[in-house]
Design an enzyme around this catalytic site. Structure first.
Site, short mmCIF file in Angstrom:
data_model
loop_
_atom_site.label_atom_id
_atom_site.label_comp_id
_atom_site.label_asym_id
_atom_site.label_seq_id
_atom_site.Cartn_x
_atom_site.Cartn_y
_atom_site.Cartn_z
N ASP A 150 0.82 -1.22 0.00
CA ASP A 150 0.00 0.00 0.00
C ASP A 150 0.85 1.26 0.00
OD1 ASP A 150 1.03 -0.07 2.55
OD2 ASP A 150 -0.85 0.41 3.56
N GLY A 151 2.19 1.12 -0.07
CA GLY A 151 3.05 2.29 -0.19
C GLY A 151 3.66 2.75 1.12
N GLU A 152 3.17 2.23 2.25
CA GLU A 152 3.76 2.65 3.52
C GLU A 152 5.14 2.02 3.69
OE1 GLU A 152 1.31 2.26 6.98
OE2 GLU A 152 -0.27 3.52 6.14
N GLN A 207 11.75 25.87 -3.82
CA GLN A 207 10.62 26.62 -3.27
C GLN A 207 11.04 27.21 -1.92
OE1 GLN A 207 6.79 24.55 -3.62
NE2 GLN A 207 7.63 23.26 -5.25
N HIS A 210 20.32 24.85 -2.77
CA HIS A 210 19.90 25.79 -3.81
C HIS A 210 20.15 27.25 -3.43
CE1 HIS A 210 17.95 27.01 -7.45
NE2 HIS A 210 17.08 27.74 -6.79
N LYS A 253 17.65 35.36 -19.47
CA LYS A 253 16.43 34.92 -20.15
C LYS A 253 15.41 36.05 -20.13
CE LYS A 253 16.90 31.49 -17.53
NZ LYS A 253 16.98 30.31 -16.67
N ASP A 288 26.30 24.98 -12.49
CA ASP A 288 24.98 25.18 -11.87
C ASP A 288 24.79 24.14 -10.78
OD1 ASP A 288 22.59 26.40 -11.41
OD2 ASP A 288 21.70 25.93 -13.37
#
Lengths: 310, 310, 310, 310, 310, 310
Positions: free
Chosen positions: F37-39, F95, F128, F191, F217
């Site tokens: 189930d992904g757990e 973010q 980042h 850019k 980068d």
């Protein structure tokens, strides 16, 4: 003994340097720049990873408080083993409760700011009220200035001496000091304003006639009240008046007041908990570094601090 | 006025019931069971979702402190709009600093426990030291018992009265009370132990001869020291001795001491901040609910509390 | 609209007063005393219980930062409904990362101190880097100074104008400003030090010949670099050079530099985010209070702030 | 092995003393005074700076819980290296979820109070539900009482034995115990109330006829249900009934119930996790100190605790 | 009723849309992008300042959990009045204690992550163990799936029905369900492994011969054990076997197992707490949105949730 | 050197294994199961009590982030001496601020989640933005990928080389790299979108004609922009284009883009900070384990990390 380093902010360089010599360890250099716009930049110049750090800084001003917080942040981000902050003078200690509606509890705010950055232990000297210990979650060891004054005072003939507290709040400190000097008699100043708009009266409780008075207190700021108290003792027949006061804030007209009041106050004895730019002939400055040095030694050897006072 | 409810722990039922009547609101019922093994079970019997909750509980015992914490937890998990905790008596307030090495700061611990569960505001009555306000991050409003005693005392002839503080720490309270009664003269008891193993001497500072004495203090426990102080005043010629003391802890031999000492202490006036199981003829118990009722009204109307004291 | 009050620290009195007029609400008076030893005492002079408080204070100095923290503590202990802190200038924002080993992240420290005392929302103006929003757990609304400059600049003929960023980090701000003014061309200053011990070269990327240049930036301190940049533009054939810079820190030799460099920099346009004691003929100071006034209105009406920028 | 000390609260003196002997280390003395008003005063009588502290205290009462919190506060403020709290019995563990609307989660509250003061690790014995481990952020090691009972039970002939759980919730514990004793068969009591106002029926799932029953559980309080269960087994033909129950709370009529029920319950075996003032002939009390002693040894040697159970 | 909005994550769109219609309020749009590298980007598309937010998201996968946390962060930074998180399915709930040495308590970790971002209240449906409520400091309302199944089951003839729990841990849930349906008889599956390396035996406690069985449970994952249990009931003579299971995780071979086991399990009834991509003929999916809709209504009207269950 | 262990999550097995060999210490085994189930279920297979733990895990996906948090929880509950988390790649770092209204600050959220579980120090590689260090209260050491690339690039003839930054934000990184390689010339891609709905133009600042270009980068994702940049350089006359990019996210069509763009981008050099399932001929993958190995050595010897970069 575990590996440790001594560091100091700008306001405690002398004390820390003296301790660094006593402990035979270099004082870790901190580069503190003050920019022309008033911002402070801090850089610890040597690696302190894994060290037990003993960082000294007193906070007689807002600049020294911000410097303390920035330096603690820099220390924390440098991965030491532990941080013991030693504040010979803790600013804003007098605002330890809401004295009026809608005022801050500034001494708690200072504690919160320090705890937020993070310390492992705080060592202070004669903090204004002992309840401030409870403002911290970290262990606090509060040292007594009385222990610095006792040795100095023993050089005087104390047979005719009365220990005096300048207000009701200082009676516990006065008793402790008296006991250390084997003196029995106390006097207390009871300031009262008999009517509104009349000036405060210095009412003396206790017998001071023909006595040598030693006032003990934690802090002297503008010295106005101190000189008034000394005058009151002399007016009531005291032979001599000395004052042992841990923190020499001595702001505003303090030096002028002390100089003008030299007929009343024969000697003012303070410690170097706050750095003095200028001084006067009747001011004696005692070195507190022996006391701090012994505390650091005991902390590193896991020995008791409280037993120092027995 | 916003929507609010009154709740009460087991130790403040009378005060809360009286307020519930004054405010014309039912007292929300809390089911508090004590199991035979001593554990307490709490259940709030009515929905309080979205309400402003005023919860009364004094903490004269460990059971009442645990009951307070469990009930706060139940209140918090019941989604009220806000929680105002009203503690007419705050236990452990005397241990407000590290009195000796390796002791707790119990008053701070109690504050931490309460803040951990979570409140929006605390209202107390004559908390032992004002610095305890700084132990809380939430706003604290500390009410003065003196305001309850003033009205009662005005029925006496006060022309010859001296207000007395039983120790140096209580002088500020004594002055506030004296000012409210337009009395000028103060007396202070200075307890000192002249030699080790000798018993404490009650030394009186101030003139009490032929005077009517009103002692003011925050707390009377076994009443032993209080009776000794009253005797000292009488021994020094006082005409009468009354005592206005906010919190009647009255534990151990208190009632016996007061009864035996009725020659020295003419009247003991306390408030109902702590529930009394038994009492005596010369004990007067004043109701504190008017004071709390007014505070709740002002809080709900966003009016100032401090202006009550002006 | 909910009930709210405007308050201001010492560094933002003009802005706050202007807003208080626009919103037709009195500015709540704060008594701020500075003692001779440098400590600050704060007292809010009116009841603010249950109010939404909008408190303005910029922090161009350590004193203003400590004043901000003490005042927040006083506000918090006065039981307001919510606290919105409005900082037209956020000091220490440049130290937003560890620039060297063993240095603090001062902008984060300031955020931590503010969050520790407790706010509900922060409004700033042109904060040095947008990542500082992430230093706070509370919502942050960062306003753009560009919106203040746009109206002012429209009075000029912009047909031949290039928007310039004084470093690579400011390119995003420059583009936003250019778009608001319908300008396409950008120029960037690329400072490089060709060899160690040689002075920095101002290399211009983009075409500035015969152009009217408007530099946009968040902060001007001693103005040394700004004048060098203006000179570089003129040396490369620019017809005119103006600078729109939100925060006029203008410390040290700033006014002297600007005065001496008036051949290169034709006009410096700043906002009143920092109070200016003195100014010069070629400095224009724009009022930011319209912007803050609109933000407060929208916050009280639960309307979007971001839509202001579309 | 690192340097460590053993300390104990009032409720675990016997266990801690036994461990102090096994580890050949003095038990650090704590001065615990209970005042006549019920407040507790705590003082650690020796220096513990830099030590790893193992502090024992069970919490069968509110007084013991408050004593635990005050002592932890005193330990924390004495600068130890680490604090391991060992709670042989964790009070309020049964209230581990909101059983009804508007009730507290008392077991979580206790965890929060302990974490607020601050510990490094918790060791418990047969905590009521394993989820309580998740109420703590600190590591928790929960020991199994079954390991104490296994050795004792091996002295009996177990060839005809069935392990019984007094309710569905205890089946996991019963299986673990059965496996340790190489027993296959289990029985479960299914309490059901067939109609409202009828008394609960003890329905037995599993075959107990002619069998020797050993009930295993974590806690026996008034022993009412236990005796009913024993009676049900005997009524269904069991040859003998013993019960191995870790925590002997034994409050209220417990001893009377056990004494009256001796026809049904042949032997009650408990541990000394809770100090017993009185006991009975058919109650056997096993010493848990070997288990705790081994755990402390492994913690100080950085060895695994879980491997004890394999 | 206060002003509120409905929002939904990707896993609960159907439920939330249905509620938005029932409450006649638009579903606030959230833009959720999943980048090709797996990172999620969240943007709330409308202003929610000052709103009471009801945010739905189930966490059947790690992606849905991270989406939940990112969205909560975005909501928090958008200045709502309050945040009620509604999790129809709470992932990782089975790991609610340290099952083995050196494993996480995953259900507590999930609670900590959610509390760290910040919510005002949590609503869940049939959370795996009620102790998980104590992992949160915020109020938690746990709804019972049984209330959804009761209405559905009433359409069947229940006169010969036995309610079955698939393990000892589920007996409390089974009794609650039985009582709601006025059924008296229970059966419990006792899984035991007689010898190591032998497969688990499904031992049935209770009488199921000729009975209609309804299994009740909180979660069905691969359905392997469920089919084995159904087979065991049929092997023991049950006439029919249905299962009412709140959360249809149905991962791995679940659908294949259910399809292959249709001789044993006649009908599987689940709710839409987890979105189903595919289904089968003998699976019935009940809508949970009526329940959540009623809860939101009561929360906004400050009415009791618990009274729903009486 | 203190006692320490190396551990690794699923995404950094290669790096950690290499370090375990270099340090001659076994890699502590973690059992990580992913259920259907992904757990995720985590179990540390060996005792780590009292150890300094160095735990490696990169977070290129939500699964790896949840695995990281669960494993930290398991480590914390296993009583290590300290936890150093080493994240060769920190997901969600882009973010790092509120890019639009009502979006999360995801990089801060990730920091909060990690700090909530608890670490003593974080080591990252080319995070980042450096401000992310301020999202943590714990010390952060950010390593520079440039130091890995420098050695590799020295094998090329660099006499005609220009270092290029693909955007304004990367100029500081480009200068650092250029300085390490003794290269003076830089180029920057600007850019810009000249009109809405027109595609972005790659404007090159700096002289690239007949030059060998090395783009530097921190991250390459779908490689679309990278190939466009390379094409722009070639279109402007560059002789060759290489790219040194620390983190090879390479999601979506990345490999296809790189393969199709091999006329423009001659070589892509990445590190193994993210595990690559597949690769291409013109992709070179450098090993970062030497760098991490040296860092661990210095941390355990309490030596400076920053001096690595001088």
């Amino acid at each position: 003994m575990k590996d440790y380093v001594i560091m100091s902010g700008t306001s405690t360089k002398d004390i820390a340097l003296s301790i660094s010599k006593k402990h035979n360890r270099p004082l870790i250099d901190i580069n503190i720049k003050k920019f022309s716009d008033g911002e402070i930049f801090v850089k610890i110049k040597e690696n302190i990873r894994g060290m037990d750090v003993f960082y000294f800084q007193a906070t007689p001003s807002n600049d020294s408080l911000i410097e303390l917080l920035l330096t603690l942040d820099a220390i924390k981000r440098s991965s030491p083993n532990s941080i013991t902050l030693i504040m010979p003078y803790y600013g804003y200690a007098r605002q330890d409760r809401k004295t009026e509606a809608r005022t801050p509890i500034s001494a708690k705010l200072v504690a919160d700011l320090i705890e937020k950055v993070g310390i492992d232990r705080l060592v202070t000297l004669d903090i204004h009220s002992e309840q401030i210990q409870g403002f911290f979650d970290s262990p606090v060891d509060n040292l007594y200035g009385a222990n610095i004054f006792v040795n100095y005072c023993k050089k005087y003939d104390l047979s005719n001496t009365v220990i005096a507290s300048p207000d009701a709040g200082g009676v516990v400190r006065a008793r402790y000091f008296a006991k250390k000097l084997n003196i029995n008699e106390l006097a207390i100043i009871d300031k009262r304003r008999e009517k509104a708009n009349e000036s405060e009266v210095m009412n003396i409780l206790g017998n001071v006639k023909e006595k040598d008075i030693i006032i003990i207190d934690d802090m002297v700021d503008t010295a106005g009240t101190l000189i008034k108290a000394a005058k009151a003792f002399k007016d009531n027949g005291a032979k001599s008046v000395k004052a042992c006061i841990t923190h020499g804030v001595l702001s505003g007209k303090a030096l002028k007041n002390i100089s003008n009041g030299s007929d009343y106050l024969d000697e003012l004895i303070i410690t170097n908990s706050i750095k003095q730019e200028k001084t006067l002939q009747n001011i004696t400055i005692l070195d507190s570094s022996n006391l701090f040095s012994e505390v650091i030694r005991r902390l590193q050897e896991n020995r008791s601090i409280s037993s120092l006072w027995k």
